[in-house]
Design an enzyme around this catalytic site. Structure first.
Site, PDB file in Angstrom:
ATOM      1  N   TYR A 116       0.860  -1.025   0.152  1.00  0.00           N
ATOM      2  CA  TYR A 116      -0.182  -0.074   0.087  1.00  0.00           C
ATOM      3  C   TYR A 116       0.872   1.213   0.056  1.00  0.00           C
ATOM      4  O   TYR A 116       1.537   1.490   0.877  1.00  0.00           O
ATOM      5  CB  TYR A 116      -0.976  -0.035   1.212  1.00  0.00           C
ATOM      6  CG  TYR A 116      -1.943  -0.985   1.240  1.00  0.00           C
ATOM      7  CD1 TYR A 116      -1.763  -2.474   1.650  1.00  0.00           C
ATOM      8  CD2 TYR A 116      -3.283  -0.569   1.127  1.00  0.00           C
ATOM      9  CE1 TYR A 116      -2.786  -3.367   1.520  1.00  0.00           C
ATOM     10  CE2 TYR A 116      -4.381  -1.486   0.720  1.00  0.00           C
ATOM     11  CZ  TYR A 116      -4.184  -2.911   1.409  1.00  0.00           C
ATOM     12  OH  TYR A 116      -5.020  -3.837   1.235  1.00  0.00           O
ATOM     13  N   PRO A 135     -12.128   0.526  -1.151  1.00  0.00           N
ATOM     14  CA  PRO A 135     -11.691  -0.982  -1.391  1.00  0.00           C
ATOM     15  C   PRO A 135     -10.206  -0.870  -0.608  1.00  0.00           C
ATOM     16  O   PRO A 135      -9.886  -1.773  -0.482  1.00  0.00           O
ATOM     17  CB  PRO A 135     -11.392  -1.033  -2.572  1.00  0.00           C
ATOM     18  CG  PRO A 135     -11.395   0.142  -3.380  1.00  0.00           C
ATOM     19  CD  PRO A 135     -12.446   1.180  -2.544  1.00  0.00           C
ATOM     20  N   LYS A 174     -12.255  -4.805   2.312  1.00  0.00           N
ATOM     21  CA  LYS A 174     -13.481  -5.304   3.170  1.00  0.00           C
ATOM     22  C   LYS A 174     -14.536  -5.762   2.545  1.00  0.00           C
ATOM     23  O   LYS A 174     -15.570  -6.570   3.251  1.00  0.00           O
ATOM     24  CB  LYS A 174     -13.639  -4.189   4.326  1.00  0.00           C
ATOM     25  CG  LYS A 174     -12.430  -4.170   5.396  1.00  0.00           C
ATOM     26  CD  LYS A 174     -12.312  -5.421   6.050  1.00  0.00           C
ATOM     27  CE  LYS A 174     -11.015  -5.379   6.876  1.00  0.00           C
ATOM     28  NZ  LYS A 174     -10.541  -6.710   6.935  1.00  0.00           N
TER      29      LYS A 174
HETATM   30  P1  FAD Z   1     -22.305  -8.446  -5.620  1.00  0.00           P
HETATM   31  O1  FAD Z   1     -20.868  -9.064  -5.711  1.00  0.00           O
HETATM   32  O2  FAD Z   1     -22.435  -7.050  -6.362  1.00  0.00           O
HETATM   33  O3  FAD Z   1     -23.216  -9.395  -6.080  1.00  0.00           O
HETATM   34  C1  FAD Z   1     -24.838  -8.978  -6.422  1.00  0.00           C
HETATM   35  C2  FAD Z   1     -25.340  -9.770  -7.477  1.00  0.00           C
HETATM   36  O4  FAD Z   1     -26.611  -9.311  -7.902  1.00  0.00           O
HETATM   37  C3  FAD Z   1     -24.461  -9.736  -8.731  1.00  0.00           C
HETATM   38  O5  FAD Z   1     -24.190 -10.875  -9.291  1.00  0.00           O
HETATM   39  C4  FAD Z   1     -25.458  -8.875  -9.745  1.00  0.00           C
HETATM   40  O6  FAD Z   1     -25.140  -9.241 -11.141  1.00  0.00           O
HETATM   41  C5  FAD Z   1     -26.940  -9.236  -9.373  1.00  0.00           C
HETATM   42  N1  FAD Z   1     -27.793  -8.263  -9.420  1.00  0.00           N
HETATM   43  C6  FAD Z   1     -27.838  -7.127  -9.519  1.00  0.00           C
HETATM   44  N2  FAD Z   1     -28.886  -6.543  -9.719  1.00  0.00           N
HETATM   45  C7  FAD Z   1     -29.803  -7.611  -9.838  1.00  0.00           C
HETATM   46  C8  FAD Z   1     -31.316  -7.713 -10.011  1.00  0.00           C
HETATM   47  N3  FAD Z   1     -31.846  -6.445 -10.342  1.00  0.00           N
HETATM   48  N4  FAD Z   1     -31.695  -8.850 -10.118  1.00  0.00           N
HETATM   49  C9  FAD Z   1     -30.976  -9.906  -9.971  1.00  0.00           C
HETATM   50  N5  FAD Z   1     -29.744  -9.937  -9.852  1.00  0.00           N
HETATM   51  C10 FAD Z   1     -29.273  -8.772  -9.623  1.00  0.00           C
HETATM   52  N6  FAD Z   1     -13.620  -4.871  -2.572  1.00  0.00           N
HETATM   53  C11 FAD Z   1     -12.605  -5.178  -2.319  1.00  0.00           C
HETATM   54  O7  FAD Z   1     -12.301  -5.347  -1.241  1.00  0.00           O
HETATM   55  N7  FAD Z   1     -11.338  -5.010  -3.300  1.00  0.00           N
HETATM   56  C12 FAD Z   1     -11.761  -4.481  -4.490  1.00  0.00           C
HETATM   57  O8  FAD Z   1     -10.598  -4.416  -5.195  1.00  0.00           O
HETATM   58  C13 FAD Z   1     -12.613  -4.658  -4.871  1.00  0.00           C
HETATM   59  N8  FAD Z   1     -13.097  -4.120  -6.351  1.00  0.00           N
HETATM   60  C14 FAD Z   1     -14.562  -4.071  -6.716  1.00  0.00           C
HETATM   61  C15 FAD Z   1     -14.678  -3.552  -8.034  1.00  0.00           C
HETATM   62  C16 FAD Z   1     -16.036  -3.174  -8.738  1.00  0.00           C
HETATM   63  C17 FAD Z   1     -16.204  -2.802  -9.934  1.00  0.00           C
HETATM   64  C18 FAD Z   1     -17.209  -3.557  -7.636  1.00  0.00           C
HETATM   65  C19 FAD Z   1     -18.472  -3.247  -8.031  1.00  0.00           C
HETATM   66  C20 FAD Z   1     -16.688  -3.960  -6.362  1.00  0.00           C
HETATM   67  C21 FAD Z   1     -15.478  -3.982  -6.043  1.00  0.00           C
HETATM   68  N9  FAD Z   1     -15.154  -4.533  -4.725  1.00  0.00           N
HETATM   69  C22 FAD Z   1     -14.093  -4.711  -4.022  1.00  0.00           C
HETATM   70  C23 FAD Z   1     -16.301  -4.836  -3.723  1.00  0.00           C
HETATM   71  C24 FAD Z   1     -16.576  -6.381  -3.471  1.00  0.00           C
HETATM   72  O9  FAD Z   1     -16.457  -6.925  -4.920  1.00  0.00           O
HETATM   73  C25 FAD Z   1     -18.046  -6.539  -3.175  1.00  0.00           C
HETATM   74  O10 FAD Z   1     -18.282  -5.763  -1.803  1.00  0.00           O
HETATM   75  C26 FAD Z   1     -18.710  -7.618  -3.076  1.00  0.00           C
HETATM   76  O11 FAD Z   1     -18.712  -8.090  -4.395  1.00  0.00           O
HETATM   77  C27 FAD Z   1     -20.113  -7.558  -2.458  1.00  0.00           C
HETATM   78  O12 FAD Z   1     -20.647  -8.886  -2.756  1.00  0.00           O
HETATM   79  P2  FAD Z   1     -22.207  -8.809  -2.829  1.00  0.00           P
HETATM   80  O13 FAD Z   1     -22.414 -10.463  -3.008  1.00  0.00           O
HETATM   81  O14 FAD Z   1     -22.740  -8.237  -1.919  1.00  0.00           O
HETATM   82  O15 FAD Z   1     -22.624  -7.978  -4.161  1.00  0.00           O
HETATM   83  C1  DHB Z   2      -6.973  -6.242  -3.392  1.00  0.00           C
HETATM   84  C2  DHB Z   2      -7.926  -5.511  -3.394  1.00  0.00           C
HETATM   85  C3  DHB Z   2      -8.006  -4.458  -2.460  1.00  0.00           C
HETATM   86  O1  DHB Z   2      -9.072  -3.593  -2.397  1.00  0.00           O
HETATM   87  C4  DHB Z   2      -7.058  -4.529  -1.525  1.00  0.00           C
HETATM   88  O2  DHB Z   2      -7.149  -3.427  -0.372  1.00  0.00           O
HETATM   89  C5  DHB Z   2      -6.103  -5.264  -1.532  1.00  0.00           C
HETATM   90  C6  DHB Z   2      -5.910  -6.405  -2.495  1.00  0.00           C
HETATM   91  C7  DHB Z   2      -6.818  -7.226  -4.615  1.00  0.00           C
HETATM   92  O3  DHB Z   2      -7.744  -7.095  -5.397  1.00  0.00           O
HETATM   93  O4  DHB Z   2      -6.107  -8.087  -4.521  1.00  0.00           O
END
Ligand code: FAD
Ligand code: DHB
Length: 391
Positions: A201, A293, A297
């Site tokens: 980081y 991010p 978490k």
């Molecule tokens: P999601 O993974 O968003 O899953 C929700 C699901 O619901 C998806 O499959 C979606 O397609 C579906 N959905 C949406 N709308 C509808 C609908 N109307 N009907 C039916 N299904 C639907 N966190 C980190 O810690 N590090 C990262 O680097 C990081 N990068 C990220 C990058 C992006 C672009 C995003 C959006 C998030 C990122 N996050 C990251 C956050 C992390 O990925 C999320 O916190 C995690 O995916 C949460 O899981 P979830 O199941 O709650 O939601």
């Molecule tokens: C990654 C993403 C993050 O947001 C982080 O704090 C550390 C690692 C990763 O995608 O590997």
């Protein structure tokens, strides 16, 4: 179609919930609006807390994670041209994090559900939820020319930040808390051996940068960019040059370069909705809260929510008691707010802010010096980073 718990969204929250319910002898149907391939190829988070890893192992979905996950016992904070290792393992009495892509978590959970005969509807169109204030709510969607209705006892809204469940709650019921940051992360995946064994980081005058990885030959990198930045402004050479500047050290650190196979920009946002439930609807994961991010978490918090929710459903169906369901939101929010605080703090300490002045910059550096120089401060970072207790 009828089920006990209708789940909207096949991300980590929805799939893990369905898996935990199955293990508790409860039925669910997962309704997802994207295709299976799209959901499994989405590149997102990569850091699993110890508690998330333990849960996957305890519930029989930790096979590939055990073989391919990279266990890290420390991380590096880099600033003013120097790196400082935070010994997560020593500072937390033996805890670590595991690097394992979110897409693999999703794939492992999908495979486990389908192998156990679980029902997941992919590519559902026009998904909507109904009768949330009754004891017989339903999920409706279109599959080709057919309209399908899933009658449920409860609905779990696991459909992420842009889903349909949260907006279906009547106006005035939910209170939203949020903070929008004036920057975004440009994230990329490159086919090159990682340049460091552990995560870095890096705080730099030009902005934050993060070095992570997915495997011994795949590197994941992030770069702070302006909130409204367009990916078209970032040809690969510009990205590598900027990363090299932000990771540079006095002893000549060189970032290894390779073909960039995926890149995208994600704006940063802190958001919480209270309460996380309404009538027969329970929100979990990004549908209820998102974090910037920097603390890694989002995914872990989603898993922590559904662990609480699965237990509450199980208690209801075994004893008839609604106590745990009624307390769902309160139980989750205690942890959610601590994780919000940590993610905000890591973000504030490591990023450049447009309106900062020389005082703010000196204070930021002093904070980093304090964190790496004080056992108490390093330990506080470490215990949050490896994951606070699940309950
Ligand atoms: P999601 O993974 O968003 O899953 C929700 C699901 O619901 C998806 O499959 C979606 O397609 C579906 N959905 C949406 N709308 C509808 C609908 N109307 N009907 C039916 N299904 C639907 N966190 C980190 O810690 N590090 C990262 O680097 C990081 N990068 C990220 C990058 C992006 C672009 C995003 C959006 C998030 C990122 N996050 C990251 C956050 C992390 O990925 C999320 O916190 C995690 O995916 C949460 O899981 P979830 O199941 O709650 O939601
Ligand atoms: C990654 C993403 C993050 O947001 C982080 O704090 C550390 C690692 C990763 O995608 O590997």
């Amino acid at each position: 179609m009828r089920t006990q718990i209708g789940i909207v969204g096949a991300g980590p929250a929805g799939l893990m919930l369905s898996h935990l319910l199955h293990r508790a002898g409860l039925e669910s149907v997962v309704v997802e609006n994207r295709s299976r391939q799209y959901v499994q190829e989405r590149v997102r988070a990569g850091v699993l807390e110890q508690g998330t890893v333990d849960l996957m192992n305890e519930t029989g979905v930790g096979g590939r994670l055990g073989r391919e996950g990279l266990v890290h016992r420390g991380l590096e904070l880099r600033f003013a041209g120097r790196g400082h290792r935070i010994d997560l393992f020593a500072l937390t009495g033996g805890k670590a994090i595991t690097i394992y892509g979110q897409n693999k978590v999703v794939e492992d959970l999908t495979d486990a559900r389908l192998a156990a005969g679980g029902r997941i509807v992919f590519s559902a169109e026009e998904v909507s939820v109904h009768s949330l204030d009754s004891e017989s709510p339903s999920i409706r969607f279109r599959a080709g020319a057919e309209t399908v209705e899933v009658q449920c006892d409860f609905i779990a809204g696991c459909d992420g930040f842009h889903g349909v469940c949260r907006p279906s709650v009547p106006a005035g019921v939910l209170t939203e808390f949020d903070r929008v940051y004036p920057f975004a992360w440009l994230g990329l995946l490159a086919e090159v051996e990682p340049s460091s064994e552990e995560l870095i980081y890096s705080r730099h005058e030009r902005g934050f940068a993060l070095h992570s990885m997915r495997s011994p030959d795949l590197t994941r990198l992030y770069l702070q960019v302006a909130r409204d930045e367009e990916i078209g402004n970032w040809p690969d050479e510009r990205i590598w040059d900027e990363l090299q500047r932000r990771f540079a050290t006095h002893d000549g650190f060189r970032l290894k370069r390779g073909p960039i196979v995926q890149k995208g920009i994600t704006p940063m946002h802190s958001f919480v909705v209270e309460p996380m439930q309404y009538g027969s609807l329970f929100l979990a994961g990004d549908a209820a809260h998102i974090v910037p991010p920097t603390g890694a978490k989002g995914l872990n918090l989603a898993i922590a929510d559904v662990r609480v929710l699965a237990r509450a459903f199980s208690e209801f169906y075994t004893s008839g008691s609604r106590a745990a369901l009624t307390g769902y939101s309160e139980t989750c929010l205690r942890r959610v707010w601590k994780v919000q605080r940590f993610s905000w703090w890591m973000t504030s300490m490591l990023h450049r802010f447009e309106d900062e002045n020389a005082f703010d910059q000196r204070r930021q550096l002093a904070e980093l010096e304090y964190v790496v120089g004080s056992h108490a401060a390093s330990q506080s970072l470490a215990e949050n980073y490896v994951g606070l207790p699940m309950d």
